[in-house]
Write a protein that holds these residues in place. Structure first.
Motif, PDB file in Angstrom:
ATOM      1  N   MET A 109       0.827  -1.199   0.000  1.00 57.58           N
ATOM      2  CA  MET A 109       0.000   0.000   0.000  1.00 57.58           C
ATOM      3  C   MET A 109       0.862   1.249   0.000  1.00 57.58           C
ATOM      4  O   MET A 109       0.582   2.216  -0.696  1.00 57.58           O
ATOM      5  CB  MET A 109      -0.884   0.021   1.249  1.00 57.58           C
ATOM      6  CG  MET A 109      -2.136  -0.859   1.095  1.00 57.58           C
ATOM      7  SD  MET A 109      -3.196  -0.354  -0.238  1.00 57.58           S
ATOM      8  CE  MET A 109      -3.601  -1.913  -0.952  1.00 57.58           C
TER       9      MET A 109
ATOM     10  N   ARG B  96       7.434  -7.696  -7.812  1.00 58.48           N
ATOM     11  CA  ARG B  96       6.763  -8.367  -6.688  1.00 58.48           C
ATOM     12  C   ARG B  96       5.577  -9.177  -7.191  1.00 58.48           C
ATOM     13  O   ARG B  96       5.348 -10.300  -6.762  1.00 58.48           O
ATOM     14  CB  ARG B  96       6.312  -7.329  -5.663  1.00 58.48           C
ATOM     15  CG  ARG B  96       7.455  -6.811  -4.819  1.00 58.48           C
ATOM     16  CD  ARG B  96       6.974  -5.737  -3.870  1.00 58.48           C
ATOM     17  NE  ARG B  96       6.008  -6.250  -2.907  1.00 58.48           N
ATOM     18  CZ  ARG B  96       5.133  -5.467  -2.286  1.00 58.48           C
ATOM     19  NH1 ARG B  96       5.079  -4.168  -2.533  1.00 58.48           N
ATOM     20  NH2 ARG B  96       4.301  -5.985  -1.420  1.00 58.48           N
ATOM     21  N   TYR B  97       4.805  -8.565  -8.106  1.00 57.36           N
ATOM     22  CA  TYR B  97       3.660  -9.323  -8.625  1.00 57.36           C
ATOM     23  C   TYR B  97       4.115 -10.544  -9.414  1.00 57.36           C
ATOM     24  O   TYR B  97       3.483 -11.609  -9.358  1.00 57.36           O
ATOM     25  CB  TYR B  97       2.762  -8.415  -9.478  1.00 57.36           C
ATOM     26  CG  TYR B  97       1.918  -7.484  -8.638  1.00 57.36           C
ATOM     27  CD1 TYR B  97       1.452  -7.905  -7.388  1.00 57.36           C
ATOM     28  CD2 TYR B  97       1.577  -6.204  -9.067  1.00 57.36           C
ATOM     29  CE1 TYR B  97       0.690  -7.067  -6.602  1.00 57.36           C
ATOM     30  CE2 TYR B  97       0.816  -5.363  -8.281  1.00 57.36           C
ATOM     31  CZ  TYR B  97       0.370  -5.803  -7.040  1.00 57.36           C
ATOM     32  OH  TYR B  97      -0.379  -4.988  -6.257  1.00 57.36           O
TER      33      TYR B  97
ATOM     34  N   ARG C  41       6.780 -12.226  -8.824  1.00 56.02           N
ATOM     35  CA  ARG C  41       7.158 -13.250  -7.830  1.00 56.02           C
ATOM     36  C   ARG C  41       5.921 -13.961  -7.299  1.00 56.02           C
ATOM     37  O   ARG C  41       5.906 -15.171  -7.132  1.00 56.02           O
ATOM     38  CB  ARG C  41       7.922 -12.593  -6.677  1.00 56.02           C
ATOM     39  CG  ARG C  41       9.421 -12.523  -6.903  1.00 56.02           C
ATOM     40  CD  ARG C  41      10.171 -12.480  -5.596  1.00 56.02           C
ATOM     41  NE  ARG C  41       9.925 -11.250  -4.844  1.00 56.02           N
ATOM     42  CZ  ARG C  41      10.551 -10.109  -5.097  1.00 56.02           C
ATOM     43  NH1 ARG C  41      11.450 -10.044  -6.064  1.00 56.02           N
ATOM     44  NH2 ARG C  41      10.293  -9.033  -4.390  1.00 56.02           N
ATOM     45  N   GLU C  42       4.881 -13.157  -7.057  1.00 67.27           N
ATOM     46  CA  GLU C  42       3.635 -13.727  -6.540  1.00 67.27           C
ATOM     47  C   GLU C  42       3.084 -14.780  -7.513  1.00 67.27           C
ATOM     48  O   GLU C  42       2.761 -15.897  -7.134  1.00 67.27           O
ATOM     49  CB  GLU C  42       2.623 -12.590  -6.335  1.00 67.27           C
ATOM     50  CG  GLU C  42       1.198 -13.021  -6.063  1.00 67.27           C
ATOM     51  CD  GLU C  42       1.033 -13.622  -4.676  1.00 67.27           C
ATOM     52  OE1 GLU C  42       1.836 -13.272  -3.787  1.00 67.27           O
ATOM     53  OE2 GLU C  42       0.124 -14.445  -4.504  1.00 67.27           O
TER      54      GLU C  42
ATOM     55  N   PHE D 165       5.241 -17.847  -7.572  1.00 69.84           N
ATOM     56  CA  PHE D 165       5.056 -18.668  -6.377  1.00 69.84           C
ATOM     57  C   PHE D 165       3.790 -19.508  -6.493  1.00 69.84           C
ATOM     58  O   PHE D 165       3.767 -20.692  -6.185  1.00 69.84           O
ATOM     59  CB  PHE D 165       4.971 -17.758  -5.148  1.00 69.84           C
ATOM     60  CG  PHE D 165       5.048 -18.498  -3.846  1.00 69.84           C
ATOM     61  CD1 PHE D 165       6.272 -18.908  -3.344  1.00 69.84           C
ATOM     62  CD2 PHE D 165       3.908 -18.794  -3.138  1.00 69.84           C
ATOM     63  CE1 PHE D 165       6.351 -19.590  -2.164  1.00 69.84           C
ATOM     64  CE2 PHE D 165       3.978 -19.476  -1.948  1.00 69.84           C
ATOM     65  CZ  PHE D 165       5.196 -19.877  -1.457  1.00 69.84           C
ATOM     66  N   ARG D 166       2.729 -18.843  -6.988  1.00 73.09           N
ATOM     67  CA  ARG D 166       1.471 -19.555  -7.184  1.00 73.09           C
ATOM     68  C   ARG D 166       1.666 -20.752  -8.128  1.00 73.09           C
ATOM     69  O   ARG D 166       1.136 -21.825  -7.909  1.00 73.09           O
ATOM     70  CB  ARG D 166       0.490 -18.566  -7.806  1.00 73.09           C
ATOM     71  CG  ARG D 166      -0.948 -18.856  -7.557  1.00 73.09           C
ATOM     72  CD  ARG D 166      -1.743 -17.814  -8.288  1.00 73.09           C
ATOM     73  NE  ARG D 166      -2.094 -16.697  -7.419  1.00 73.09           N
ATOM     74  CZ  ARG D 166      -3.306 -16.570  -6.878  1.00 73.09           C
ATOM     75  NH1 ARG D 166      -4.212 -17.482  -7.114  1.00 73.09           N
ATOM     76  NH2 ARG D 166      -3.596 -15.549  -6.120  1.00 73.09           N
TER      77      ARG D 166
END
Lengths: 476, 436
Positions: B1, B30-31, B33-34, B37-38
Motif C-alpha cells: 500500500m 513483486r507481482y 514473484r507472486e 510462487f502460485r
C-alpha cells in the motif's frame, strides 16, 4: 485340541451365567436384592471363565518349550550328545514317527533304533501336556465356580464386582500397548546381545565392510563374515536424502497451495487424490520402482551415456551407458513419491494452525500473499514443519518394501545416486528370509540392525513429536 | 500500500520520474514473484497427481492382460499303444499331442523330433493332467479321438498377448518364428480361443505362470485379517475406552499414552522381528501361519484403532454422560449403554480403515516366513499360507515374464479390496456420523 478346550470353556461360561442368574433369583426370593440377576450371572461367568482362560493361555504359550525341555531331559545318551541343531531335527522326526508318518531324513544306526521309542515318548509327552493344560483349566473353572456359587446372596454387590472385572479387562487392553513395546525391546535386545558377544559392537557400528557370509563348514573358503554396518547406514542415508529431496519441496509447496491459495473445489478434489497416493501399499510402490521407474531411468541414462561416448566426456559416457536398473536414485525417488502425501498433510495441518491474525497483520502492511507466506507463515510454522519432515525421515529410514525390491544388495560405501546401494531394512529381510541357521551371527545380525533401526526411529519420532507438540501449544 | 500511495502523489506533481519508474518496476517484480510462487504450488500438486496417474496407469496397462487367457482345444487320438490303461498319468501326453498336432499342421519333423518338442513347448503341463483325468474316468476313450482343452504355455501366451513380437531378434526371444506361425494358424482355425481368465480367481499359486492363481493368497489374507480383526478391534476399543473414560490422570496413564503414540510410528519391519522372536522362536507357533501373521498385524493395527476410537469417543458430548450418571447409571453402564453405542460409527470407520491398511502390509509377513511357495488353497489358521502382498513380492521376483502381468493383476485385485473397504468406511461415516 485347543479349539475343543476353548469351545468347552465357552460352554462352561454360558452355563455359569445361567446358573448364577437362576441361583440369584432363587436365593433372593422374598428379600430385596442389591444387584439384578443378570449381574449375578455375569459375576459367576467371570469367576468361572477368567481363571480357566488364563490357564489355557499359559498352557498354549509355554507348552512347546516345556515339551522341548522334557524331550531333552529324557533322551537317550546318543541323542543327547548330538549338536543342538541335529537334536531338534531328530525330535521333529520322532514326533512325525509318533504321529504315524514317515521321518523326513534317514538316520544312521544308533539313532534309527531310538526313533520309534522316542516317537512314542514324544506322543506321550504331547498328549500329557495337552490334557494337562485342559485339566488344569477345568480345575480352575471348578474352583472358581465353587468360590462364586457359595457367595451369591441378595446382599452381594454383584454389579460393583462385575464392573471391577470390566475395568480390569479394559486396563489390561491398554496395557497391551506397553507390553508390545516391552516385547519389542526385549526381543531385539536379547538377540542383539547374543550378536554383540560374537561381533564386537564397535566393529558393528564403525566397521566399513559388510559381507555376512558365514560358512556352514569351518574349512569353507571365505568362511569369515564381516559385520561392519557403516555401508548400510550410508546407503540408508543416501536413499533417505533422495526421498526427502523429492518429497519435501513437492509436499510443502502442495500444502502451501492447498491451504493458502486453492478454492474449496480444488481442495475437495486434490486432497482425496493425495490420500489415495498415501493408501497405496508399499509393495505396490516397490513393483512400480522395480519394473517401471528402474528400467525407464536406466534407458534414460544409458541413452545419455551413448551420446557422450567418443566426446569430451567419454569416461562419463561409458559409466552412464553401464548404469543398472537397481540404483539408489530409483528407490529414493519412488520413496519420495510415497512420502509426498505424508509431508503434505502434516504441513497442511501445521499451516492451518497458524493464527489468522498473523496473516491479516501482514496483508494490512501491504504484503502480497506469497510474501506473507515466505516472511510470516513459514517462519512461524518452521518448528512444526521441521517436526513433520523429521517424521518423514523416520518413515523413510524404516521403509522396507521399496528398497528391498528396487535398491539391491551390494553394500557399497558411496554417495553416488546411480550406484547400487543397500540399506538396513533390506539386509534385515535378506538375512532372515534365506536359509536360517539359528544362533549364527548372520541371523542374529538382523536383530542388531533391527535394534539400531528401532532406536534411531524412536529418537527421531520423540524429537519430532516434541517439536510439533510445543509448536501447537504455542498458538493454543 | 505504501508503494502505491507514494506512486500516486509523485505522479501528480512530476509526471514519470525515475523514482516512480523504479517503484513501478519493483511492484511489477513483486507481482511476478507472486505469480511465480502460485505456479510453484500448482506445479507441485500437478507433479504429485501426475505420479499418481503414472503409478496407477502403469499397473493397469501391465496388468489388464492377465485377466484374459487363451485355451487350446485339440482333438487327441488316445493311442492305446502309448497310454497305459491302468496308469494313464504315466503316459507322455504332451509328446503325443504335440506329434499329432505337428502332423495336423502338415509340418515335416526331423529325426530328433525338434519340431514336436517345439510344439510341446507351446502346451501347458495342465494338458497332461486333463487327458490323464479323462482316461482315468472313462477308460473306454482309449483308441478314440477326443477333444482336450488346456491353457497354452506362458511363452505362447506372451506371444498371443503381444508381449513377445516378431521385431525382436529370433535368438533373443523364447518363441521362434516357426512357433509363432503355428500359433497364428491354430488361432485362425479356432483351436486357440481367448476368454476371461477364471483360473486367476479359482486356483492357488503354482510354479507355472499359466496355472498360477490368486485364490490361495486371497483366502490366506482373509484368514489373517480375520485373526487381526478378532484381536485388534476388541483390544483396541477396550484400551481406548479405558484411556478416555476410566483412566485416572497419573503417571501410568501418561506412560501408556506416550507409548501408543510411539508404537504408531515404529517401522513395520520391527513388528516382523518381534513376531519372529516372540511368536515363532519363543512360543513356537507355526511359521507363516495366518495365526502368527494375524497376531503381528493386530499389534501393528492396535495404535491406529486406539487413536481413532479415542477421537470418536471424545466427539460424544459430555452432556450424554452427565444425563446417564444423573439417572443413576454407573460409569460402566453409562459407557457401554450410551457413550460407546453413540461412538460406534466412528469406531467402525477407524477399524475398517486400519484393516485395509493391514491388508497391504508386507514387510513383517516376509520375516515370519510368508515368502515361500505355498500351492493350493489354505483352510486352517495354523498352516503355512501365502498372503496377497507377499505373493506380489514373490511373483515380482520370479524370472518368468508371464508372472509380471500376473503381479500387476494381483496388485489390481489387492487395490480393489482396499478400495471396497475404504468405500465402506466412507459410506458408514456418511450414513451414520452425527454432529452435535
Amino acid at each position: 485340541m485347543i479349539w475343543i478346550f476353548l469351545l468347552l470353556l465357552i460352554a462352561f461360561a454360558v452355563l455359569a451365567y445361567v446358573a448364577g442368574r437362576a441361583l440369584a433369583v432363587r436365593r433372593s426370593r422374598g428379600a430385596k436384592s442389591h444387584s439384578r440377576p443378570g449381574q449375578h450371572g455375569l459375576y459367576a461367568l467371570s469367576w468361572v471363565g477368567a481363571p480357566a482362560l488364563a490357564m489355557l493361555i499359559a498352557a498354549s504359550v509355554f507348552s512347546t518349550s516345556i515339551e522341548q525341555q522334557m524331550m531333552r531331559a529324557g533322551a537317550p545318551d546318543s541323542v543327547a550328545q548330538l549338536e543342538p541343531f541335529r537334536r531338534e531335527a531328530f525330535f521333529a522326526d520322532a514326533r512325525l514317527v509318533g504321529a504315524g508318518q514317515e521321518a523326513r531324513q534317514i538316520w544312521p544306526a544308533p539313532y534309527a533304533e531310538d526313533l520309534p521309542a522316542e516317537g512314542r515318548r514324544a506322543h506321550r509327552i504331547a498328549a500329557t501336556l495337552n490334557w494337562g493344560g485342559g485339566v488344569a483349566a477345568l480345575i480352575a473353572a471348578v474352583l472358581g465356580g465353587l468360590f462364586v456359587f457359595t457367595r451369591i446372596r441378595p446382599d452381594l454387590r454383584a454389579r460393583n464386582k462385575v464392573e471391577g472385572w470390566i475395568t480390569g479387562v479394559l486396563f489390561a487392553c491398554s496395557a497391551v500397548a506397553v507390553l508390545t513395546t516391552l516385547g519389542i525391546i526385549f526381543s531385539l535386545v536379547i538377540d542383539s546381545l547374543r550378536f554383540f558377544s560374537m561381533v564386537p559392537i564397535t566393529e558393528f557400528l564403525f566397521g566399513t565392510k559388510w559381507s555376512p557370509q558365514i560358512a556352514i563348514r569351518a574349512d569353507q573358503v571365505g568362511s569369515s563374515g564381516a559385520f561392519g554396518a557403516v555401508p548400510l547406514f550410508a546407503g540408508t542415508f543416501l536413499i533417505m536424502a533422495i526421498a526427502m529431496a523429492v518429497a519435501a519441496p513437492i509436499g510443502l509447496f502442495s500444502a502451501v497451495y492447498l491451504s493458502e491459495y486453492s478454492g474449496k473445489k480444488t481442495r475437495a478434489m486434490v486432497k482425496p487424490a493425495l490420500e489415495v497416493l498415501a493408501g497405496v501399499p508399499t509393495v505396490v510402490y516397490g513393483f512400480f520402482a522395480a519394473l517401471t521407474v528402474g528400467p525407464a531411468l536406466r534407458v534414460f541414462f544409458n541413452g545419455i551415456g551413448d551420446m557422450l561416448i567418443g566426446g569430451p566426456l567419454n569416461g562419463l559416457g561409458i559409466y552412464l551407458s553401464l548404469v543398472q536398473n537397481q540404483m539408489a536414485l530409483v528407490a529414493g525417488a519412488v520413496m519420495g513419491i510415497m512420502l509426498i502425501p505424508f509431508v503434505s498433510s502434516l504441513s497442511d495441518d501445521i499451516l492451518n494452525a497458524v493464527p489468522q491474525s498473523l496473516r491479516d497483520g501482514s496483508y494490512a502492511m501491504g504484503a502480497t500473499k506469497s510474501e506473507t507466506i515466505k516472511k510470516v507463515l513459514l517462519p512461524a510454522a518452521l518448528p512444526g514443519v521441521a517436526g513433520a519432515l523429521l517424521l518423514a525421515v523416520s518413515r523413510a529410514i524404516g521403509e522396507t518394501m521399496i528398497v528391498t525390491m528396487a535398491a539391491g544388495l551390494a553394500a557399497k560405501l558411496t554417495l553416488n545416486p546411480l550406484e547400487t546401494v543397500t540399506t538396513v531394512t533390506v539386509q534385515i529381510v535378506t538375512l532372515l528370509t534365506g536359509d536360517q541357521e539359528f544362533n549364527s551371527p548372520k541371523t542374529l545380525a538382523a536383530f542388531g540392525l533391527g535394534l539400531t533401526l528401532f532406536v534411531v526411529t524412536l529418537l527421531l519420532n520423540i524429537v519430532a513429536m516434541r517439536i510439533v507438540q510445543a509448536y501447537r501449544e504455542q498458538y493454543d | 500500500m505504501t508503494d502505491a500511495a507514494q506512486n500516486l502523489t509523485e505522479q501528480g506533481t512530476t509526471g514519470v520520474s525515475p523514482r516512480t519508474q523504479r517503484l513501478k518496476a519493483r511492484l511489477r517484480a513483486r507481482y511476478a514473484r507472486e505469480t511465480r510462487f502460485r505456479w510453484y504450488g500448482r506445479a507441485a500438486i500437478g507433479v504429485a497427481l501426475a505420479f499418481l496417474v503414472i503409478l496407477l496407469g502403469s499397473i493397469i496397462t501391465q496388468g489388464y492382460t492377465a485377466f484374459y487367457a487363451h485355451t487350446v482345444t485339440l482333438p487327441v487320438y488316445m493311442d492305446p499303444a502309448r497310454i497305459d490303461r491302468s496308469y494313464p498319468q504315466g503316459a507322455n501326453f504332451e509328446q503325443i499331442v504335440a506329434e499329432q498336432q505337428i502332423r495336423r499342421l502338415s509340418v515335416q519333423d526331423d529325426e530328433q523330433g525338434t519340431k514336436a518338442s517345439a510344439m510341446k513347448a507351446l502346451l501347458s503341463s495342465e494338458l497332461k493332467f486333463q487327458a490323464a483325468k479323462m482316461i482315468a474316468r472313462q477308460p473306454g476313450l482309449l483308441g478314440q479321438t477326443v477333444p482336450v482343452a488346456a491353457p497354452l504355455s506362458d511363452d505362447a501366451e506372451m506371444y498371443l498377448k503381444g508381449k513377445i513380437t516378431r521385431d525382436q531378434p529370433e535368438d533373443q526371444r523364447r518363441v521362434s518364428n516357426a512357433q509363432m506361425d503355428w500359433l497364428d494358424r491354430m488361432k485362425a482355425s479356432g483351436a486357440v480361443r481367448a476368454h476371461f481368465n477364471a483360473a486367476l480367481f479359482t486356483k492357488g499359486d503354482s510354479t507355472q505362470p499359466e496355472l498360477a492363481g490368486l485364490l490361495g493368497a486371497v483366502v490366506g489374507s482373509a484368514l489373517m485379517l480375520m485373526v487381526t480383526a478378532l484381536i485388534a478391534i476388541p483390544v483396541g476399543v477396550g484400551a481406548a475406552v479405558w484411556l478416555e473414560e476410566y483412566s485416572p490422570r497419573n503417571r501410568i496413564t501418561a506412560i501408556i499414552e506416550v507409548n501408543i503414540n510411539n508404537l504408531a510410528a515404529v517401522p513395520s519391519i520391527v513388528y516382523g522381528l518381534l513376531g519372529l522372536a516372540l511368536f515363532i522362536n519363543f512360543m513356537h507357533l507355526p511359521r507363516a501361519s495366518p495365526l502368527v501373521g494375524g497376531l503381528v498385524l493386530a499389534l501393528m493395527a492396535l495404535p491406529t484403532i486406539i487413536i481413532a476410537t479415542r477421537s470418536s469417543l471424545k466427539a460424544v458430548p459430555p452432556s450424554i454422560r452427565e444425563a446417564a450418571l444423573a439417572m443413576g447409571a454407573s460409569r460402566t453402564q453409562t459407557v457401554f449403554g450410551h457413550v460407546l453405542p453413540l461412538a460406534m460409527p466412528g469406531v467402525m470407520t477407524g477399524a475398517i480403515i486400519s484393516m485395509a491398511h493391514a491388508l497391504g502390509e508386507t514387510a513383517p509377513l516376509l520375516l515370519i516366513g510368508m515368502i515361500s511357495f505355498v500351492p493350493g488353497v489354505p483352510h486352517a489358521i495354523d498352516e503355512p499360507v501365502g498372503a496377497l502382498p507377499s505373493l506380489i513380492y514373490i511373483w515380482e521376483n520370479a524370472s518368468e515374464r508371464a508372472f509380471h502381468e500376473r503381479t500387476a493383476a494381483a496388485i489390481l485385485v489387492l487395490l480393489a479390496f482396499m478400495i471396497v473397504m475404504n468405500a465402506a468406511a466412507v459410506l458408514l461415516r456418511r450414513r451414520f456420523e452425527r454432529r452435535w
